[in-house]
Write a protein that holds these residues in place. Sequence first.
Motif: not given
Length: 213
Positions: A91-111
Amino acid sequence: MARSSARDSPPRQDAENGSWASLKPTAASDTAYKRKLSWTRTRIRRIIDRCLRKITGIENIKMKWTTYWRDIVLKHGVVIDGWPHEIVPFRNISNATGTLWKLEMLCVRWKRKTTRFRVLEPGELERLEKEGRFARAPRRPRADRGTVRGRQRDPELRSKRLGEYTIKSAMYVENAGDSDADVVTEGGSVFDWLENRRVWLSKAAYGIHRNVV
């Protein structure tokens, strides 16, 4: 990966009485956590847009989350591969719900390009179309569907939200020398005002013509 904050940490054991106590974030730590969360979302959005521009060759293109299948996949022939749905819903990252580590893991996967854009293979576009991926979502009907709208319609059928269309104040203010001007009184019809206005303009035009001649 960044150090986890107090919000993501497990309960700790009190050194004095040996009891377990949850870490309650203070106002300062809560503000820092929200700021880090917002910064991570912004970073993910920028990475996704940069990868999309690189694979399509379009300079100003941006990710379309709501119309992803039609405006990104169907229009440009690229698709996101390796999205971790079990960690972060698509979904839209601006509306994504979840803890910080989940978003950081998604960021690492894109990198690391574990999650990335790729060009569709031959025949894959037809398969997605058969699955109904590109179908338009049905629009929600209006709340007053079936009601005839408009002030000139039948009063019994038009929307009840529309009241009587009457003039509540004078639409023309008479000047000192305009003795022939008619002023619409309160409650008058707009058609009466237009008719009076037309008569007054005719008289004024006739007076100007007579003075010129």
